[in-house]
Design a protein around this motif. Structure first.
Motif, mmCIF file in Angstrom:
data_model
loop_
_atom_site.group_PDB
_atom_site.id
_atom_site.type_symbol
_atom_site.label_atom_id
_atom_site.label_comp_id
_atom_site.label_asym_id
_atom_site.label_seq_id
_atom_site.Cartn_x
_atom_site.Cartn_y
_atom_site.Cartn_z
ATOM 1 N N SER A 164 0.853 -1.189 0.000
ATOM 2 C CA SER A 164 0.000 0.000 0.000
ATOM 3 C C SER A 164 0.889 1.240 0.000
ATOM 4 C CB SER A 164 -0.909 0.017 1.233
ATOM 5 O OG SER A 164 -0.142 0.212 2.410
ATOM 6 N N PRO A 165 0.325 2.420 -0.318
ATOM 7 C CA PRO A 165 1.153 3.634 -0.398
ATOM 8 C C PRO A 165 1.518 4.238 0.950
ATOM 9 C CG PRO A 165 -1.125 4.155 -0.925
ATOM 10 C CD PRO A 165 -1.055 2.657 -0.781
ATOM 11 N N GLY A 166 0.921 3.778 2.025
ATOM 12 C CA GLY A 166 1.148 4.376 3.335
ATOM 13 C C GLY A 166 2.612 4.580 3.699
ATOM 14 N N PRO A 167 3.465 3.550 3.590
ATOM 15 C CA PRO A 167 4.877 3.712 3.989
ATOM 16 C C PRO A 167 5.653 4.708 3.127
ATOM 17 C CG PRO A 167 4.251 1.391 3.909
ATOM 18 C CD PRO A 167 3.133 2.156 3.270
ATOM 19 N N TYR A 168 5.084 5.112 1.993
ATOM 20 C CA TYR A 168 5.795 5.992 1.062
ATOM 21 C C TYR A 168 5.243 7.418 1.077
ATOM 22 C CZ TYR A 168 7.116 1.350 -0.444
ATOM 23 O OH TYR A 168 7.561 0.052 -0.457
ATOM 24 N N GLU A 169 4.382 7.709 2.021
ATOM 25 C CA GLU A 169 3.802 9.050 2.108
ATOM 26 C C GLU A 169 4.910 10.082 2.310
ATOM 27 O OE1 GLU A 169 0.344 11.487 4.600
ATOM 28 O OE2 GLU A 169 0.709 9.349 4.980
ATOM 29 N N GLY A 170 4.891 11.129 1.478
ATOM 30 C CA GLY A 170 5.866 12.191 1.575
ATOM 31 C C GLY A 170 7.229 11.875 0.980
ATOM 32 N N LYS A 171 7.367 10.729 0.344
ATOM 33 C CA LYS A 171 8.663 10.311 -0.196
ATOM 34 C C LYS A 171 8.716 10.463 -1.714
ATOM 35 C CE LYS A 171 9.934 7.078 3.488
ATOM 36 N NZ LYS A 171 10.426 5.715 3.787
ATOM 37 N N ASP A 172 9.937 10.505 -2.208
ATOM 38 C CA ASP A 172 10.228 10.542 -3.636
ATOM 39 C C ASP A 172 10.453 9.099 -4.073
ATOM 40 O OD1 ASP A 172 11.414 10.693 -6.152
ATOM 41 O OD2 ASP A 172 12.638 12.426 -5.669
ATOM 42 N N VAL A 173 9.570 8.577 -4.929
ATOM 43 C CA VAL A 173 9.605 7.159 -5.281
ATOM 44 C C VAL A 173 9.797 7.004 -6.784
ATOM 45 C CG1 VAL A 173 8.427 4.933 -5.129
ATOM 46 C CG2 VAL A 173 8.013 6.690 -3.385
ATOM 47 N N LEU A 174 10.698 6.113 -7.152
ATOM 48 C CA LEU A 174 10.881 5.720 -8.554
ATOM 49 C C LEU A 174 10.340 4.312 -8.730
ATOM 50 C CD1 LEU A 174 12.108 6.062 -11.430
ATOM 51 C CD2 LEU A 174 14.211 5.031 -10.492
ATOM 52 N N VAL A 175 9.371 4.156 -9.628
ATOM 53 C CA VAL A 175 8.858 2.834 -9.985
ATOM 54 C C VAL A 175 9.504 2.440 -11.306
ATOM 55 C CG1 VAL A 175 6.813 1.448 -10.489
ATOM 56 C CG2 VAL A 175 6.673 3.315 -8.825
ATOM 57 N N ARG A 305 20.861 11.507 -13.787
ATOM 58 C CA ARG A 305 21.084 10.886 -12.483
ATOM 59 C C ARG A 305 20.033 11.433 -11.518
ATOM 60 N NH1 ARG A 305 26.695 9.180 -11.198
ATOM 61 N NH2 ARG A 305 27.799 8.930 -13.189
ATOM 62 N N ILE A 306 19.339 10.551 -10.828
ATOM 63 C CA ILE A 306 18.314 10.984 -9.879
ATOM 64 C C ILE A 306 18.562 10.313 -8.532
ATOM 65 C CG2 ILE A 306 16.611 11.432 -11.691
ATOM 66 C CD1 ILE A 306 15.256 8.806 -10.995
ATOM 67 N N THR A 307 17.989 10.909 -7.483
ATOM 68 C CA THR A 307 18.213 10.381 -6.127
ATOM 69 C C THR A 307 16.883 10.194 -5.407
ATOM 70 O OG1 THR A 307 18.541 12.638 -5.333
ATOM 71 C CG2 THR A 307 20.520 11.366 -5.892
ATOM 72 N N PRO A 308 16.080 9.221 -5.817
ATOM 73 C CA PRO A 308 14.817 8.976 -5.113
ATOM 74 C C PRO A 308 15.072 8.397 -3.726
ATOM 75 C CG PRO A 308 15.251 7.227 -6.685
ATOM 76 C CD PRO A 308 16.314 8.259 -6.899
ATOM 77 N N ASP A 309 14.084 8.518 -2.873
ATOM 78 C CA ASP A 309 14.183 7.908 -1.547
ATOM 79 C C ASP A 309 14.068 6.388 -1.636
ATOM 80 O OD1 ASP A 309 14.305 10.405 -0.151
ATOM 81 O OD2 ASP A 309 12.143 10.624 -0.482
ATOM 82 N N THR A 310 13.216 5.929 -2.542
ATOM 83 C CA THR A 310 12.940 4.495 -2.679
ATOM 84 C C THR A 310 12.773 4.144 -4.147
ATOM 85 O OG1 THR A 310 11.786 4.448 -0.546
ATOM 86 C CG2 THR A 310 11.366 2.617 -2.041
ATOM 87 N N VAL A 311 13.228 2.946 -4.509
ATOM 88 C CA VAL A 311 13.004 2.403 -5.851
ATOM 89 C C VAL A 311 12.174 1.126 -5.708
ATOM 90 C CG1 VAL A 311 14.063 1.444 -7.934
ATOM 91 C CG2 VAL A 311 15.175 3.341 -6.717
ATOM 92 N N ILE A 312 11.051 1.080 -6.434
ATOM 93 C CA ILE A 312 10.219 -0.124 -6.458
ATOM 94 C C ILE A 312 10.359 -0.748 -7.844
ATOM 95 C CG2 ILE A 312 7.890 -1.054 -6.275
ATOM 96 C CD1 ILE A 312 7.206 1.293 -4.439
#
Length: 393
Positions: A164-175, A305-312
């Protein structure tokens, strides 16, 4: 006094996998008086559906997704939710009184005369007169061998771990990856509070509406599934211009290959469940494909080059059939079975596969059809009827 020796025991048919394909085959066999034993490595049926993300719904309609012998309840709605699919599979197994053994994983299958030997958990050595492999199209998560991946660490997770998206609230995410899973996760994150959502795309997919004027895309897939590829490509292009917007301004031009051509290459169309709206609203950004990792940076194919918080990583799955069957010469170079449904490989009569195709007509529908065909073939063999060619239908 005349004595007779007791008849040798009749070995069951073993079904490997307790997902929808395996349960459907077991139920169809039981309806024909054939004993089928389902071997499931997890502790419950429908293990893969239990692990999917919460938002997931069947992309095929309820009416066209039922397995043999049990309709899906109308209360599930037209597009059945993940949790309801699990409930349906549990009910299905109970209704048909299926013989299911959980916690048992089959490691290797071998031919022994007219029978099959299954080597399983705890040193088990099981003998079956036929084997149906239903371990699933999406079996083992796959990650590309990106340079620098090992050092990137826990900031990257496979889509299998996303719920679910809850843990990624407010984060920069790359899918990473724009198959159905990647597209839906990106839309879910965009609507669930992520600060920024980017979607890395290597090959632009065909994106189709789930319904057009009330007509499900699945029904179109059923109607055209036996037409020539070139014809379906042309029909798909015409429909796309009518039913789907041009997303070129958002980084997704129309694909350069036709819908059926891509499907034959293993890429099914993406059914839109929110991505188009998220792109138009600027909530999801398209970026180039991932080429590697360096420290905390993600390197993209266009040099960015990018610096996301998380990559899925929605980078797909492997069938992982090689340890089980690789020695039998029944897999193609991609690791897929060379036959499916009621067809057995010529070198392995009595071995059947279901659920290893991803058709535009709907996987549940095709698994239900395969189950009936497989059960008829096995029951006919039990009655001693002359068998058709192993590669016949």
């Amino acid at each position: 006094m005349v004595t007779t020796s007791p008849a040798p025991p009749v070995h069951p048919v073993y079904v490997i996998g307790g997902g929808p394909g395996g349960l459907a085959v077991a139920a169809a066999l039981r309806a024909r008086g054939v004993r089928a034993v389902v071997l499931e490595k997890s502790e419950a049926v429908g293990a893969s559906w239990r692990a999917h993300y919460d938002r997931l719904r069947l992309h095929t309609t309820r009416r066209l997704s039922a397995l043999p012998g049990l309709k899906m309840p109308r209360s599930f709605g037209r597009w059945v939710a993940r949790a309801d699919v699990v409930r349906y599979l549990e009910t299905y197994a109970e209704k048909h009184e299926l013989e299911i053994v959980t916690g048992v994983e089959v490691h290797r299958v071998e031919r022994s005369g007219a029978d099959w030997i299954l080597h399983a958990t705890g040193g088990r050595r099981l003998t079956g007169r036929a084997v149906v492999v239903a371990t699933g199209y999406n079996h083992t998560p796959h990650l590309p061998e990106w340079p620098g991946l090992d050092a990137y660490g826990e900031r990257l997770v496979h889509a299998r771990a996303y719920r679910s998206p809850g843990p990624y609230e407010g984060k920069d995410v790359l899918v990473v990856g724009i198959g159905n899973t990647g597209a839906e996760i990106a839309a879910d994150l965009a609507g669930g509070g992520a600060a920024r959502v980017r979607l890395a795309v290597r090959t632009v997919p065909h994106i189709v509406r789930r319904t057009t004027l009330g007509w499900p895309a699945q029904r179109s897939g059923i109607l055209v599934r036996r037409l020539p590829v070139a014809v379906v490509d042309r029909l798909g292009a015409l429909l796309a211009r009518f039913a789907a917007p041009d997303l070129t301004p958002y980084g997704l031009p129309r694909p350069d290959k036709g819908l059926a051509t891509r499907q034959r290459e293993g890429a099914v169309p993406v059914q839109d469940v929110g991505l188009i709206d998220a792109l138009r609203a600027g909530k999801v950004e398209i970026v180039a494909a991932v080429e590697g990792f360096e420290a905390d940076e993600v390197l993209l194919a266009d040099g960015t080059r990018i610096t996301p918080d998380t990559v899925i990583a929605a980078t797909g799955y492997r069938r992982a059939l090689e340890p089980l069957l690789g020695h039998l010469n029944v897999l193609d170079p991609r690791g897929l079975p060379v036959t499916h449904g009621a067809r057995s490989p010529r070198e392995a009569p009595g071995l059947y596969f279901t659920g290893f195709t991803n058709p535009i007509s709907g996987m549940f529908r095709e698994m239900a059809r395969d189950a009936e065909k497989i059960a008829r073939r096995i029951a006919r063999a039990d009655r001693g009827a002359p068998a058709a060619s192993p590669r016949g239908n």
